[in-house]
Design an enzyme around this catalytic site. Sequence first.
Site, PDB file in Angstrom:
ATOM      1  N   THR A 377       0.886  -1.172   0.000  1.00 48.12           N
ATOM      2  CA  THR A 377       0.000   0.000   0.000  1.00 48.12           C
ATOM      3  C   THR A 377       0.917   1.213   0.000  1.00 48.12           C
ATOM      4  O   THR A 377       2.118   1.081   0.242  1.00 48.12           O
ATOM      5  CB  THR A 377      -0.929   0.025   1.243  1.00 48.12           C
ATOM      6  OG1 THR A 377      -1.824  -1.085   1.174  1.00 48.12           O
ATOM      7  CG2 THR A 377      -1.724   1.295   1.409  1.00 48.12           C
ATOM      8  N   SER A 448     -10.932  -2.400   5.015  1.00 49.16           N
ATOM      9  CA  SER A 448      -9.543  -1.948   4.854  1.00 49.16           C
ATOM     10  C   SER A 448      -8.989  -1.484   6.200  1.00 49.16           C
ATOM     11  O   SER A 448      -9.741  -1.226   7.141  1.00 49.16           O
ATOM     12  CB  SER A 448      -9.523  -0.779   3.867  1.00 49.16           C
ATOM     13  OG  SER A 448      -8.254  -0.161   3.854  1.00 49.16           O
ATOM     14  N   GLY A 470      -0.618  -2.788   5.824  1.00 47.53           N
ATOM     15  CA  GLY A 470      -1.675  -3.713   6.252  1.00 47.53           C
ATOM     16  C   GLY A 470      -2.245  -3.241   7.583  1.00 47.53           C
ATOM     17  O   GLY A 470      -2.441  -2.048   7.814  1.00 47.53           O
TER      18      GLY A 470
END
Length: 568
Positions: A377, A448, A470
């Site tokens: 990410t 998320s 994460g």
Amino acid sequence: MRSSRLWPVAAALILAVTLALVPSGVLAQSSDPVRAGTGMVVSESWIASEAGRDVLAAGGNAVDAAIATGFALAVTHPSAGNIGGGGFMVIRFPNGQTTAIDFREKAPLASHPEMWLENGEYSAERHHRSHWAVGVPGTVAGFDKAHSLYGDMNWERIVYPAVVLADDGFVLSDRLSGSLSRFALTDGRPAATVAQFSNGGTAYAAGETLRQTDLGRTLKRIMLDGRDGFYRGETARLLVAEMERAGGLITAADLEIYEARERVPVTGYYRGYEVISMPPPSSGGVAMVTMLNMLERFDLASFGHNTAPYIHHLSESMRRAFRDRAQFLADPDFVDVSVHALTSKEHAAELGNDIQSDRATPSGVSDIPMGYESPETTHYSVVDGNGMAVSVTYTLEGGFGTGIVVPGAGFLLNNEMGDFNAGPGLTNDRGLIGTSPNLARPQQRMLSSMTPSIVARDGRLVAVVGSPGGRTIINTVMQVILNVVDFGMNIQEAVNAKRIHHQWLPDRIGIEADGASAETVRLLEAMGHTVQVGGGQGTAHSIMIDPRTGERLGAADPRNPDAGARGH
Ligand code: GLY
């Protein structure tokens, strides 16, 4: 909005000169932030930060610069920057109002809760690595929505730097050339992926130029046609053709109906600071505010930074908030999520009531395990000259997502469907989770952890913070905020400081390498904690406002040497 054709030559020249003159993001690796009088962009790639900074310097606002940075990252940081994934944008306007844009991927219409079972058995391959793992991408729709609601500048001008970076290429760093060759030259990669990220099947070396011409053509279609340049026409045709070729689920109808949503941010209050963050379908804002509410009753500064009592109290609040996360949080368009109740001071008092000062509370057998979530990410922060602040975290889920480049379109597909739970009732001690709220259903968004956040006080902007990582994201962002609020660190020190993580299950404290002394670890173990030391945690590219001068203080996280803070 999409009319001017005169500026591209000038913009290309400026970009080319800039790329040639500024060799690295090394500026940000001290304990001093980068200072600027007007605007600032901090991201995982100094090249992308410059694309955003140039938009600010040319008169764009923070939303314009955030979109330019996001498109540039899709070229220069391909493991997480994207147009084939999704994410969240939190905005604070100069008048103190806030909003959030949710461009999280959605499950295709053909999805269903049992879709990860193959002959009755859970299949991690299908859940995380197949064409079924691809959620309907949201990034382009999110940027288009943010621009049409709050952007100031011509859309073409904003997308154009990414087109140039893809077409003309950019010089690969040590780190990026290494990661591209490890990724692209792994056995079994699709031909389009190998073609895009290697030099005819040979690894790129540092100093060579990476050109991505298919991606450049796709970005050009987005530049000229906005949202339709991705969700309709040639790009959509190529994406659907890849799905049909490989038995994937995304159809032209899925693309046509995808919509980004504007949402009300989660807001909490911590020692007089206003903390603004992403609401569900992210768990980030709710979990962080819950933890801050629990921690407020402790004098954290008196414990000392990263001492045993400090790490203990953080871990105890983390384990409790992460349990709430697994039980209650999911896409609010499908599940009733009581954000107000979960982020209330009363709930935190109840939840934190049994925190003991010197004993760990074990995560018991009846507790809810967590599924896998990738540490990839990327996060970036933007502040403009008027004080508009934008915090963006977006992702492909795994590093390089599924690893599948859409042939002819040059962008990577996400594997975000892996963030849905494994299947109804599939909770087990190997880490699968089968609770109902976050099961795959047509059009649902997967839960998320992304936590793009903004901090304010007495009506004034204080900081813009976020991170990849994460589930560690939530704890990383909270610790950067604690470092500023409780320990008075400047923003670069707050980003640099070592971080810790606890996520309820596994019942273990993770501490970054060199993050605590052996004696601290021993004291934590004596309290009943299991401790694991090693590795890194997130890259929290952040901005703070100097309360005295109003200067923008940019802090790129030195955990990634390619990152950069660029101001003007
Ligand atoms: N896939 C990482 C996240 O959404 O938190």
